[in-house]
Scaffold this active site. Structure first.
Site, PDB file in Angstrom:
ATOM      1  N   LYS A  89      36.158 -29.762  52.241  1.00 13.50           N
ATOM      2  CA  LYS A  89      36.418 -28.428  52.801  1.00 13.50           C
ATOM      3  C   LYS A  89      35.568 -28.100  53.867  1.00 13.50           C
ATOM      4  O   LYS A  89      34.159 -28.300  53.824  1.00 13.50           O
ATOM      5  CB  LYS A  89      36.357 -27.418  51.535  1.00 13.50           C
ATOM      6  CG  LYS A  89      37.626 -27.406  50.637  1.00 13.50           C
ATOM      7  CD  LYS A  89      37.301 -26.337  49.497  1.00 13.50           C
ATOM      8  CE  LYS A  89      38.656 -26.549  48.366  1.00 13.50           C
ATOM      9  NZ  LYS A  89      39.784 -25.970  48.822  1.00 13.50           N
ATOM     10  N   ARG A 149      45.772 -30.174  40.571  1.00 15.72           N
ATOM     11  CA  ARG A 149      46.947 -30.709  40.104  1.00 15.72           C
ATOM     12  C   ARG A 149      46.630 -31.994  39.024  1.00 15.72           C
ATOM     13  O   ARG A 149      47.470 -32.511  38.196  1.00 15.72           O
ATOM     14  CB  ARG A 149      48.186 -30.949  40.934  1.00 15.72           C
ATOM     15  CG  ARG A 149      47.659 -31.871  42.036  1.00 15.72           C
ATOM     16  CD  ARG A 149      48.496 -31.630  43.288  1.00 15.72           C
ATOM     17  NE  ARG A 149      48.177 -30.440  43.943  1.00 15.72           N
ATOM     18  CZ  ARG A 149      48.719 -30.252  45.281  1.00 15.72           C
ATOM     19  NH1 ARG A 149      49.967 -30.876  45.579  1.00 15.72           N
ATOM     20  NH2 ARG A 149      48.305 -29.105  45.966  1.00 15.72           N
TER      21      ARG A 149
HETATM   22  N1  BES Z   1      41.067 -24.689  44.733  1.00 18.57           N
HETATM   23  C1  BES Z   1      41.898 -25.046  45.691  1.00 18.57           C
HETATM   24  C2  BES Z   1      42.811 -23.813  46.008  1.00 18.57           C
HETATM   25  C3  BES Z   1      42.170 -22.584  46.358  1.00 18.57           C
HETATM   26  C4  BES Z   1      42.292 -22.171  47.811  1.00 18.57           C
HETATM   27  C5  BES Z   1      42.015 -21.692  45.394  1.00 18.57           C
HETATM   28  C6  BES Z   1      41.974 -20.817  48.045  1.00 18.57           C
HETATM   29  C7  BES Z   1      41.451 -20.421  45.763  1.00 18.57           C
HETATM   30  C8  BES Z   1      41.508 -20.050  47.109  1.00 18.57           C
HETATM   31  C9  BES Z   1      42.557 -26.491  45.471  1.00 18.57           C
HETATM   32  O1  BES Z   1      42.041 -27.275  44.875  1.00 18.57           O
HETATM   33  C10 BES Z   1      42.950 -26.905  46.771  1.00 18.57           C
HETATM   34  O2  BES Z   1      42.013 -27.138  47.380  1.00 18.57           O
HETATM   35  N2  BES Z   1      44.407 -26.753  47.275  1.00 18.57           N
HETATM   36  C11 BES Z   1      44.578 -27.358  48.657  1.00 18.57           C
HETATM   37  C12 BES Z   1      45.737 -28.378  48.375  1.00 18.57           C
HETATM   38  C13 BES Z   1      45.918 -28.997  49.737  1.00 18.57           C
HETATM   39  C14 BES Z   1      45.199 -30.046  49.987  1.00 18.57           C
HETATM   40  C15 BES Z   1      47.394 -29.801  49.636  1.00 18.57           C
HETATM   41  C16 BES Z   1      44.878 -26.297  49.470  1.00 18.57           C
HETATM   42  O3  BES Z   1      45.638 -25.228  49.042  1.00 18.57           O
HETATM   43  O4  BES Z   1      44.501 -26.224  50.736  1.00 18.57           O
HETATM   44 MN    MN Z   2      40.770 -28.513  46.147  1.00 20.21          MN
END
Ligand code: BES
Ligand code: MN
Ligand code: ZN
Length: 504
Positions: free
Chosen positions: A284, A358
């Site tokens: 990230k 997931r």
């Molecule tokens: N933990 C994150 C989702 C999240 C985003 C939680 C913002 C709280 C605030 C999750 O594991 C994630 O990184 N999701 C990705 C999925 C994508 C790679 C398809 C996302 O939402 O960007």
């Molecule tokens: Mn994630």
């Protein structure tokens, strides 16, 4: 710990209102319904007190919008020392959530006056639900996360430690029940908020397991904790794959409340317990990454909800499952392109290691099926996409059963933790087709929350199942009177309300 987890709650009869010794009595001021017919705001006061108050202030000056207030000092010599006339909006709009927010404002007012307790009156004919909501609002408002700060230098704000609801004598039994439930639910949500707030270097998967075990011991729940060996034996390779880039071992926490008969199918609650999500090799951006300590919010809510379910001794069998891991980077970390075989048997192409929630939920949901559940409800900070869809005021709800989705929406409305449905049509499912495995772990940016939910559905078999995406609601700026910046506890209250509704 101070007021944050141990607020004393109770109720008292309005018969002795005039002589009731309280540092602060908070009375609702309702806004006129129609400008024309009732131009003056209406103060809800217990009988004897309205005489004392009449003449103490010009009624036409009263503020009545939620949160607005006027403070009146009464003479010394027993009885309430101060009366806060607190805006409560229109009586017709004073629903459970308005009541919760009213109590939150009352606690904030007590903090700013500098008193450690307050009494509030909510009118005659009060319902147990209203008293429960008020108590929740007060207990939630009093919570603070202070354990990581050095002892204060004398400038700490006042902890509000006592909250009392004043009701007419004939409503005392009703109110007693509401206060008790509200206290249990408020404390459960605050427990979840404390777990959520602990940083990644404190709240590791083993820490969550230890806290769940300690809680289970205190409230008569059964607990099982699985580590790498047991997870391997259970073939939970999706959970293990997420954890393999990390020094911290993963855990699968299973809490059981046996309130029903032996042969009764349980309700199963599943919560994502990702204690820090760096994204893995698909790392990230640095900005905002610190928020990913909250990626275990679903797990915290399940642990909190199980505490309340145990304390209330709900006459049902309920299982809480929390898969817990970190998502980090290292030479052993799972890589984009890796293909893993889940516990369910389906193979998954890991296109993006940041779609890890997931993966750990896939194995937990597969494991949940083993309980032959009446229903499975999972909650997870699963996608950034849900924040774009619904913002911070509702979670998204998905599922295989319309009735279950309806129950969760109603529980959300009652508890003030709302959810709103999104579809799971096959057109979305096709976005997670993979050319090399049974499915891919991402489906592109369009409908990101929906494709994530489609992915989860692959692991629930024929079970009745619903999923709450709480990425927009589990933490935030703390704009509501009973919240603070950071952890919200969402959806602890919703889950407890839903389980209790199943027992009715
Ligand atoms: N933990 C994150 C989702 C999240 C985003 C939680 C913002 C709280 C605030 C999750 O594991 C994630 O990184 N999701 C990705 C999925 C994508 C790679 C398809 C996302 O939402 O960007
Ligand atoms: Mn994630
Ligand atoms: Zn995550």
């Amino acid at each position: 710990m101070g007021a944050q987890t141990s607020m004393n709650v109770g109720c008292v009869s309005s018969a002795g209102a005039v002589s009731h010794d309280t540092p602060l009595l908070v009375l609702p001021v309702h806004e006129p319904e129609e400008e024309s017919e009732a131009p003056k705001a209406e103060v809800l006061a217990p009988e004897g007190l309205s005489n004392v108050l009449s003449g103490a202030f010009p009624v036409e000056d009263l503020k009545h919008k939620p949160g607005e207030s006027a403070l009146v000092y009464l003479n010394e010599g027993g009885g309430p020392r101060r009366v806060l006339l607190l805006g409560a909006g229109k009586a017709s709009g004073f629903d459970l959530e308005a009541t919760r927010r009213f109590a939150g404002h009352a606690v904030r007012a007590a903090e700013s006056v500098g008193v450690s307790g307050l009494t509030t009156y909510l009118g005659s004919d009060v319902s147990a639900d209203a008293v429960q909501a008020a108590t929740e609002g007060a207990v939630l408002a009093a919570w603070r996360f202070t354990e990581m700060k050095s002892p204060d230098q004398g400038d700490a704000p006042t902890d509000v430690e006592d909250f009392e609801v004043m009701v007419d004598p004939e409503d005392l039994d009703t109110a007693e029940a509401g206060v008790q439930v509200g206290g249990v639910v408020g404390r459960a949500a605050n427990f979840a908020r404390t777990l959520q707030s602990r940083p990644g270097n404190v709240a590791t998967p083993s820490h969550l397991a230890d806290e769940a075990s300690r809680m289970a011991g205190e409230h008569g729940l059964e607990v099982t904790v699985m580590g790498p060996k047991e997870l391997e034996a259970e073939r939970m390779h999706a959970l293990l794959a997420v954890a393999q880039g990390s020094e911290e071992e993963p855990r699968l926490i299973v809490l059981r409340h046996n309130g029903g008969s032996d042969d009764e199918a349980p309700l199963v609650l599943v919560g994502k317990g990702l204690t820090f999500d760096a994204g893995g090799i698909s790392i990230k951006p640095a900005s905002g990454m610190e928020e990913m300590i909250f990626d275990m919010s679903g797990g915290a809510a399940v642990i909190g909800a199980m505490q309340a379910i145990g304390e209330l001794n709900v006459p049902l069998n309920v299982v809480g499952i929390v898969p817990s891991s970190e998502n980090l980077l290292s030479g052993r970390a799972m890589k984009p392109g890796d293909i893993i075989r889940s516990r369910e048997g389906k193979t998954i192409e890991v296109v993006n290691t940041d779609a890890e929630g997931r993966l750990i939920l896939a194995d937990a949901l597969s494991y949940a099926q083993g309980f032959d559940p009446a229903a499975i409800v999972d909650c997870a900070t699963l996608t950034g996409s849900v924040v774009i869809a619904l913002g911070h005021h509702a979670a998204a709800v998905f599922g295989t059963d319309e009735e279950l989705i309806g129950e969760l929406r109603e529980a959300g409305d009652r508890s003030g933790e709302r959810c709103w449905p999104l579809p799971l049509w096959d057109d979305y499912r096709r976005q997670i087709d993979s050319s090399v495995a049974d499915l891919a772990n991402v489906g592109g940016r369009p409908g990101g929350s929906i494709t994530a939910a489609c992915f989860l559905r692959e692991f629930v078999g024929e079970c009745r199942w619903a999923h709450l995406d709480i990425a927009g609601t589990a933490y935030g700026e703390g704009k509501l009177s009973y919240q603070r910046k950071g952890a919200s506890g969402f959806p602890t209250r919703l889950l407890v309300d839903w389980v209790r509704s199943r027992a009715r």
